[in-house]
Design an enzyme around this catalytic site. Sequence first.
Site, PDB file in Angstrom:
ATOM      1  N   THR A  12      13.859  -0.067  -3.586  1.00 57.00           N
ATOM      2  CA  THR A  12      14.669   0.735  -4.517  1.00 57.00           C
ATOM      3  C   THR A  12      16.163   0.496  -4.346  1.00 57.00           C
ATOM      4  OG1 THR A  12      12.993   2.453  -4.560  1.00 57.00           O
ATOM      5  CG2 THR A  12      15.196   3.131  -5.172  1.00 57.00           C
ATOM      6  N   ASP A  55       9.000  -5.223  -4.431  1.00 61.89           N
ATOM      7  CA  ASP A  55       8.690  -3.820  -4.203  1.00 61.89           C
ATOM      8  C   ASP A  55       7.836  -3.838  -2.930  1.00 61.89           C
ATOM      9  OD1 ASP A  55       8.037  -1.005  -6.108  1.00 61.89           O
ATOM     10  OD2 ASP A  55       6.927  -1.378  -4.256  1.00 61.89           O
ATOM     11  N   SER A  56       8.086  -2.948  -1.990  1.00 59.33           N
ATOM     12  CA  SER A  56       7.437  -3.094  -0.676  1.00 59.33           C
ATOM     13  C   SER A  56       5.932  -2.840  -0.719  1.00 59.33           C
ATOM     14  CB  SER A  56       8.102  -2.206   0.367  1.00 59.33           C
ATOM     15  OG  SER A  56       7.729  -0.871   0.200  1.00 59.33           O
ATOM     16  N   SER A  57       5.399  -2.384  -1.843  1.00 58.94           N
ATOM     17  CA  SER A  57       3.937  -2.255  -1.947  1.00 58.94           C
ATOM     18  C   SER A  57       3.283  -3.634  -1.883  1.00 58.94           C
ATOM     19  CB  SER A  57       3.544  -1.571  -3.255  1.00 58.94           C
ATOM     20  OG  SER A  57       4.118  -0.295  -3.283  1.00 58.94           O
ATOM     21  N   ASP A  88       8.462   2.519   0.851  1.00 60.39           N
ATOM     22  CA  ASP A  88       7.018   2.822   0.804  1.00 60.39           C
ATOM     23  C   ASP A  88       6.248   2.256   1.997  1.00 60.39           C
ATOM     24  OD1 ASP A  88       7.397   4.191  -1.532  1.00 60.39           O
ATOM     25  OD2 ASP A  88       6.535   2.666  -2.841  1.00 60.39           O
ATOM     26  N   GLN A 273      -6.039  12.957  12.120  1.00 58.00           N
ATOM     27  CA  GLN A 273      -5.486  13.190  10.777  1.00 58.00           C
ATOM     28  C   GLN A 273      -4.259  14.094  10.855  1.00 58.00           C
ATOM     29  OE1 GLN A 273      -8.679  14.483   8.113  1.00 58.00           O
ATOM     30  NE2 GLN A 273     -10.005  12.882   8.898  1.00 58.00           N
ATOM     31  N   CYS A 274      -4.060  14.781  11.977  1.00 61.61           N
ATOM     32  CA  CYS A 274      -2.838  15.581  12.160  1.00 61.61           C
ATOM     33  C   CYS A 274      -1.689  14.624  12.427  1.00 61.61           C
ATOM     34  CB  CYS A 274      -2.960  16.523  13.354  1.00 61.61           C
ATOM     35  SG  CYS A 274      -4.249  17.740  13.183  1.00 61.61           S
TER      36      CYS A 274
END
Length: 338
Positions: A12, A55-57, A88, A273-274
């Site tokens: 971006t 784009d970093s994706s 990202d 997942q925490c």
Amino acid sequence: MNKVLIIYTGGTIGMVNGADGVLVPFNFEQIKENVPELARLNYQFDVHSFHPVLDSSNMDPEIWKTLAELIYKNYHLYDGFVILHGSDTMAFTSSALSFMLENLAKPVVLTGSQLPIGEIRTDAKENLITALEIAAKKENDSAVVPEVCIYFDAQLFRGNRAIKYNSEKFEAFRSPNYPILAEAGVHLQFNSNYILKNLGGTLKLHTNFNANIGVLKLYPGITKEAVEAITASKVDAIILETFGSGNASTVAWFLESLRSAINAGKLIVDISQCKKGSVQLGRYETSRILQQIGVLSGFDLTFEATVTKLMFVLGLGVSMDEMRHLMETSLRGELTAG
Ligand code: ASP
């Protein structure tokens, strides 16, 4: 005069509105035009721009390799490196580079922005200028931050401890399990106790990543088919995203799927997942069994660091025992065991 190499990959920070109103990456010249302050810095910089910018994706291990090689080849010419990168997947790239560059003695600072540099309210200018300052900063002829890190919204994070946390606020990153390395206010305040010490040794490049890994995120009600789609697949390693401090179901078919995957030579690493806290295998019955069947503890690793560390360790060509040992050991300050 200290010298910094800016590597512009896209993101971006350098985007402009394309024909149909979507943001597309653009060249470095317009970044320079928007930051006249760059001409007033008391250190020099050169720019290496990717073609095309991304784009970093679209980042992948091949591009991480290109980045690491670029730093390696230019290592003796510069005092530090700034990588302009989309936010990202920035935390994946910073984690990957931390493993690729062993014995790093110079700063590699990744930054980007939430708003393009051409916008009036942009966060890009401050991010870029302070990242450059950190990359150029030395004390007694040694780099103040000799590690791969992310600078964003006035905070400096260890690269393999950071996660993208917010897609809307300027405060896009957090480091839930490790203190920030520096804070930029009126002064640049470095938390030297938490910054990696350079222990000498020459820079070593590791670019042989093996991306053949899978992810199994648990949820109540997960089916045998969904579990076996990963455990019985051809991947070499599995990231098991568990509940709380590393807990999972104790139902027999589930444990059997994990056991057969391990017997088939797969590494399984348990991360929680925490976002905050650590896996503690054996704290509950529901994690003690995982430990008994040979699941490894990811302790407080981020998902980003686990992905890239597995790719790195699998690519080293060492024995199964050594890989298991390395996964549970801090190699670049990415985890706190215990
Ligand atoms: N999509 C952008 C990217 O990661 C977002 C950003 O730069 O913040 O390239």
